[in-house]
Scaffold this motif. Sequence first.
Motif, short mmCIF file in Angstrom:
data_model
loop_
_atom_site.label_atom_id
_atom_site.label_comp_id
_atom_site.label_asym_id
_atom_site.label_seq_id
_atom_site.Cartn_x
_atom_site.Cartn_y
_atom_site.Cartn_z
N ILE A 1 0.78 -1.46 0.14
CA ILE A 1 -0.07 -0.39 -0.29
C ILE A 1 0.51 1.03 -0.11
N PHE A 2 1.74 1.31 0.81
CA PHE A 2 2.72 2.38 0.91
C PHE A 2 3.91 3.18 -0.01
N CYS A 3 4.86 1.87 -0.72
CA CYS A 3 5.42 2.07 -1.06
C CYS A 3 5.51 0.94 -2.16
N GLY A 4 5.79 -0.15 -1.87
CA GLY A 4 5.29 -1.05 -3.42
C GLY A 4 4.72 -1.48 -4.16
N ILE A 5 3.70 -0.11 -4.53
CA ILE A 5 3.11 -0.20 -6.26
C ILE A 5 4.25 0.51 -6.60
N TRP A 6 4.48 2.10 -6.34
CA TRP A 6 5.05 2.81 -6.71
C TRP A 6 6.43 2.72 -7.24
N MET A 7 7.24 1.51 -5.97
CA MET A 7 8.33 1.38 -7.13
C MET A 7 8.26 0.14 -7.87
N ALA A 8 7.54 -0.89 -7.75
CA ALA A 8 7.03 -1.89 -8.82
C ALA A 8 6.82 -1.23 -10.15
N LEU A 9 5.70 -0.18 -10.19
CA LEU A 9 5.94 0.54 -11.41
C LEU A 9 7.20 1.66 -11.52
N ALA A 10 8.02 2.11 -10.86
CA ALA A 10 8.92 2.00 -11.10
C ALA A 10 9.68 1.66 -11.89
N TYR A 11 10.22 0.42 -11.35
CA TYR A 11 10.98 -0.89 -12.00
C TYR A 11 10.52 -1.77 -13.57
N THR A 12 9.34 -1.61 -13.92
CA THR A 12 8.04 -1.31 -14.92
C THR A 12 8.31 -0.51 -15.96
N VAL A 13 8.84 1.17 -15.73
CA VAL A 13 8.90 1.16 -16.61
C VAL A 13 10.22 1.49 -16.99
N ALA A 14 11.20 1.41 -16.27
CA ALA A 14 12.89 1.04 -16.36
C ALA A 14 12.65 -0.31 -17.36
N ALA A 15 11.48 -1.42 -16.81
CA ALA A 15 11.54 -2.64 -18.29
C ALA A 15 11.70 -1.80 -19.38
N LEU A 16 10.41 -1.32 -19.20
CA LEU A 16 9.97 -1.28 -20.59
C LEU A 16 10.54 -0.08 -21.19
N ILE A 17 11.43 0.58 -21.27
CA ILE A 17 12.02 1.86 -21.82
C ILE A 17 13.65 0.74 -22.08
N CYS A 18 14.02 -0.18 -21.47
CA CYS A 18 14.78 -1.04 -21.89
C CYS A 18 14.20 -2.52 -23.18
N PHE A 19 12.66 -3.04 -22.66
CA PHE A 19 12.16 -3.67 -23.81
C PHE A 19 12.43 -2.81 -25.42
N VAL A 20 12.17 -1.39 -25.24
CA VAL A 20 12.25 -0.50 -26.46
C VAL A 20 13.35 -0.57 -27.34
N LEU A 21 14.43 -0.31 -26.93
CA LEU A 21 15.85 -0.72 -26.67
C LEU A 21 16.20 -1.91 -27.58
N ILE A 22 15.67 -2.92 -27.33
CA ILE A 22 16.13 -3.75 -27.74
C ILE A 22 16.88 -4.41 -27.58
N VAL A 23 18.28 -3.81 -27.56
CA VAL A 23 19.70 -4.51 -27.14
C VAL A 23 19.39 -4.65 -25.73
N THR A 24 18.92 -4.01 -24.62
CA THR A 24 18.90 -3.70 -23.14
C THR A 24 17.73 -4.90 -22.75
N ILE A 25 17.03 -5.90 -23.41
CA ILE A 25 16.19 -6.63 -23.39
C ILE A 25 16.50 -7.60 -21.67
N PRO A 26 17.43 -7.86 -21.86
CA PRO A 26 18.23 -8.58 -20.18
C PRO A 26 18.45 -7.50 -19.87
N PHE A 27 18.01 -6.12 -19.21
CA PHE A 27 18.26 -5.24 -18.33
C PHE A 27 16.65 -4.97 -18.16
N GLY A 28 15.38 -5.43 -19.01
CA GLY A 28 14.68 -5.30 -19.14
C GLY A 28 13.79 -7.24 -18.47
N ILE A 29 14.56 -7.80 -18.41
CA ILE A 29 14.24 -8.82 -17.24
C ILE A 29 14.30 -8.60 -16.66
#
Length: 146
Positions: A11-39
């Motif tokens: 409730i207090f911070c897990g959702i927000w931090m998970a969203l930050a990691y998910t945004v970082a993952a999506l950016i990594c997936f878009v850049l193709i070369v950085t897919i391992p970072f996205g995973i």
Amino acid sequence: MKLILNIIWLIFCGIWMALAYTVAALICFVLIVTIPFGIAALRIAGFALWPFGRTTVEKPTAGVASLIGNVVWIIVAGWWLTIGHIVTGVLLCLTVIGIPLGLANFKLIPISLMPLGRDIVPTDQPFSAASVRGPAPAGHPQNPGW
């Protein structure tokens, strides 16, 4: 107790931090070369959602590629996520009730800086014999040879 702490954390911070990691993952997936970072970022997002009762351990098979990848990760996304953990951890530690949550935020800092070459495991089994020494030899009780 882990369940209650995980629900409060969510409730207090897990959702927000998970969203930050998910945004970082999506950016990594878009850049193709950085897919391992996205995973790796998605793996950490799951850990950031439910951290109590789990911990991280080093993979014994991690090599130079993990080290190079971690250096790139620190430059690109790791330090942003680490700042997020530091800020939320300090804010949560300002209250007595938030201290366990703040400490959990600080526990996530090492994996947010260097996610490659680490495994997320339950705290009741921080490592297995196979992960440290490799598979048991044939005929050993842990390897019946089936």
